[in-house]
Design a protein around this motif. Structure first.
Motif, PDB file in Angstrom:
ATOM      1  N   SER A   1       0.803  -1.235   0.000  1.00 20.14           N
ATOM      2  CA  SER A   1       0.000   0.000   0.000  1.00 20.14           C
ATOM      3  C   SER A   1       0.829   1.275   0.000  1.00 20.14           C
ATOM      4  CB  SER A   1      -0.935   0.012   1.223  1.00 20.14           C
ATOM      5  OG  SER A   1      -1.723  -1.154   1.271  1.00 20.14           O
ATOM      6  N   GLY A   2       2.111   1.162   0.322  1.00 15.33           N
ATOM      7  CA  GLY A   2       2.957   2.352   0.366  1.00 15.33           C
ATOM      8  C   GLY A   2       2.906   3.092   1.681  1.00 15.33           C
ATOM      9  N   ASN A   3       2.120   2.586   2.629  1.00 19.90           N
ATOM     10  CA  ASN A   3       2.061   3.245   3.940  1.00 19.90           C
ATOM     11  C   ASN A   3       1.669   2.244   5.013  1.00 19.90           C
ATOM     12  OD1 ASN A   3      -0.857   3.486   2.835  1.00 19.90           O
ATOM     13  ND2 ASN A   3      -1.064   4.001   4.999  1.00 19.90           N
ATOM     14  N   CYS A   4       1.985   2.609   6.235  1.00 18.37           N
ATOM     15  CA  CYS A   4       1.528   1.854   7.407  1.00 18.37           C
ATOM     16  C   CYS A   4       1.085   2.893   8.423  1.00 18.37           C
ATOM     17  CB  CYS A   4       2.641   0.975   7.967  1.00 18.37           C
ATOM     18  SG  CYS A   4       2.117  -0.042   9.372  1.00 18.37           S
ATOM     19  N   GLY A   5      -0.225   3.028   8.586  1.00 23.78           N
ATOM     20  CA  GLY A   5      -0.732   4.104   9.424  1.00 23.78           C
ATOM     21  C   GLY A   5      -0.338   5.453   8.840  1.00 23.78           C
TER      22      GLY A   5
ATOM     23  N   GLN B   1      -7.584   2.669  10.837  1.00 21.23           N
ATOM     24  CA  GLN B   1      -8.621   3.656  11.145  1.00 21.23           C
ATOM     25  C   GLN B   1      -8.234   4.391  12.427  1.00 21.23           C
ATOM     26  OE1 GLN B   1     -12.477   1.816  10.786  1.00 21.23           O
ATOM     27  NE2 GLN B   1     -13.434   3.330  12.124  1.00 21.23           N
ATOM     28  N   GLU B   2      -8.073   5.696  12.354  1.00 19.16           N
ATOM     29  CA  GLU B   2      -7.572   6.445  13.513  1.00 19.16           C
ATOM     30  C   GLU B   2      -8.617   6.618  14.599  1.00 19.16           C
ATOM     31  OE1 GLU B   2      -5.507  10.041  12.553  1.00 19.16           O
ATOM     32  OE2 GLU B   2      -4.411   9.133  10.899  1.00 19.16           O
ATOM     33  N   GLU B   3      -9.883   6.762  14.234  1.00 18.90           N
ATOM     34  CA  GLU B   3     -10.949   6.942  15.222  1.00 18.90           C
ATOM     35  C   GLU B   3     -11.924   5.776  15.130  1.00 18.90           C
ATOM     36  OE1 GLU B   3     -12.774  10.757  15.122  1.00 18.90           O
ATOM     37  OE2 GLU B   3     -10.859  11.831  15.086  1.00 18.90           O
ATOM     38  N   ILE B   4     -12.243   5.199  16.292  1.00 19.15           N
ATOM     39  CA  ILE B   4     -13.077   3.991  16.349  1.00 19.15           C
ATOM     40  C   ILE B   4     -14.157   4.195  17.402  1.00 19.15           C
ATOM     41  CG2 ILE B   4     -13.072   1.525  16.958  1.00 19.15           C
ATOM     42  CD1 ILE B   4     -10.126   1.493  15.991  1.00 19.15           C
ATOM     43  N   ASN B   5     -15.399   3.812  17.082  1.00 12.34           N
ATOM     44  CA  ASN B   5     -16.466   3.856  18.083  1.00 12.34           C
ATOM     45  C   ASN B   5     -16.151   2.848  19.190  1.00 12.34           C
ATOM     46  OD1 ASN B   5     -18.040   5.797  16.778  1.00 12.34           O
ATOM     47  ND2 ASN B   5     -19.040   4.267  15.488  1.00 12.34           N
ATOM     48  N   TYR B   6     -16.278   3.301  20.429  1.00  7.50           N
ATOM     49  CA  TYR B   6     -15.853   2.476  21.561  1.00  7.50           C
ATOM     50  C   TYR B   6     -16.820   2.661  22.713  1.00  7.50           C
ATOM     51  CZ  TYR B   6     -12.251   0.004  24.278  1.00  7.50           C
ATOM     52  OH  TYR B   6     -11.536  -0.924  25.012  1.00  7.50           O
ATOM     53  N   ASN B   7     -17.204   1.572  23.369  1.00  9.28           N
ATOM     54  CA  ASN B   7     -18.206   1.623  24.432  1.00  9.28           C
ATOM     55  C   ASN B   7     -17.542   1.908  25.778  1.00  9.28           C
ATOM     56  OD1 ASN B   7     -20.187   0.958  26.427  1.00  9.28           O
ATOM     57  ND2 ASN B   7     -21.338  -0.111  24.833  1.00  9.28           N
TER      58      ASN B   7
END
Length: 349
Positions: free
Chosen positions: A49-53, A273-279
């Motif tokens: 992909s040419g990137n990691c994070g 994914q930098e932002e993740i829905n979290y309970n």
């Protein structure tokens, strides 16, 4: 000028071998003839992909991957006292400044100025020789091979994860993800005395490897309801320690539901994914602790000693081996074969 072979990615999904100079050795460096280099998940991301994070390869230039490596010292700098020609060593791939707050407080893995192999723009070690600081080269005992030496790097991530999770004798543990990092976390948890280790993944071959390495039970979460399975396996209590090693938004979001009241969640995998829905209601209700892992610190000597003493059998995580001449095929296999490939290594010589 002495020359050597080095493998570089040229754009995405393409690897080329080039003749490059053997580096000169600095006063406090050693020249290592590399024998094994592992292929890490980050290498695969860069290659494909040419990137990691947030880290991106400049695709207009050739870039060398590889940071998990071991070999034999063939030359020592004038200021090196602890290593000699003929010593077999594993290289810890991050060179830190030693002066910042993180370094001085013992958290050198968080050094903002770290130079880490194969993290753009720093070139990696898919080559025959590397000059490296002697104090970041750890001597291998006679009963530890250089193949095992190259696996000390990923093992150190798993070892540090177990330490961050404060795994104790008899603890119940679940590991979400049975890739290389999930498996070395399994090995480290075993070495720390965990009583019950459950591993969950979507790929049966990886789950079979987890059982081979000592998991108590495995769950294919694509075929079974993992929430029901967790209730069944823990009697509704939940796990003392939950490890997320897949770097998946789905499994990260599952962690609050699997941890017991007062337990610990350890986030190891890095999601794209930098932002993740979290309970967080679950976290607050359970007064659970969330820990995270960024590489490792002060682990190499412990990890090497654990392998040498027989507490950890790390070599069995390797499923595929290629020589340097076939590195293109090695990376293609790592990208495309998610069914059988768990860990691939390059035998340089």
């Amino acid at each position: 000028m002495k020359m050597q072979k080095g493998a570089f990615m040229r754009g995405t999904d393409h690897m080329v071998l080039k003749e490059i100079p053997v580096p000169e050795v600095g006063e406090k460096e050693v020249l290592v003839s590399l024998e094994y280099v592992g292929i890490c998940g980050s290498d695969v991301h860069y290659f494909h992909s040419g990137n990691c994070g947030a880290y991106k390869v400049d695709l207009s230039e050739d870039f060398m991957l590889g940071h998990e490596c071991a070999g034999t010292v063939v030359e020592v700098g004038a200021g090196v006292e602890d290593l000699k020609v003929g010593d077999r060593v594993a290289l810890e791939p991050g060179i830190t400044c030693g002066k910042c707050e993180a370094c001085k407080s013992g958290h050198y893995n968080l050094c903002p100025d770290v130079v880490f192999l194969a993290t753009p723009p720093v070139q990696g070690c898919n080559e025959e020789y590397i000059a490296f600081p002697a104090d970041m080269c750890f001597k291998l005992p006679e009963n530890v091979s250089t193949k095992e030496g190259a696996l000390i790097e990923p093992l150190s991530v798993g070892f540090y994860a177990a330490e961050q999770g404060a795994v104790n004798t008899g603890d119940t543990v679940i590991i979400l993800g049975a890739g290389c990092i999930g498996l070395v976390t399994l090995l480290a948890c075993k070495a720390h005395g965990a009583g019950q280790i459950i591993v969950a993944d979507l790929v049966d071959a990886r789950l079979e490897k987890a059982m081979e390495l000592g998991a108590t039970a495995v769950v294919n979460s694509g075929k079974e309801d993992i929430f029901e399975k967790v209730q069944e396996l823990t009697g509704g209590r939940g796990f003392d320690v939950v490890f997320e090693t897949a770097g998946s938004a789905v499994t990260i979001a599952q962690t609050p539901f699997f941890v017991r009241r007062g337990g610990t969640i350890t986030l190891v995998g890095i999601s794209a994914q930098e932002e993740i829905n979290y309970n967080f209601a679950q976290i607050m209700d359970k007064e659970a602790t969330i820990k995270s892992v960024f590489r490792y610190k002060n682990i190499y000597p412990k990890a090497i000693a654990a392998v040498a003493g027989g507490a950890i059998d790390v070599k069995n995580i390797v499923t595929h081996e290629f020589d340097l001449e076939h590195i293109q095929e090695a990376y293609e296999e790592a990208v495309n074969n998610k069914t059988d490939l768990v860990k691939a290594v390059i035998k340089v010589k």
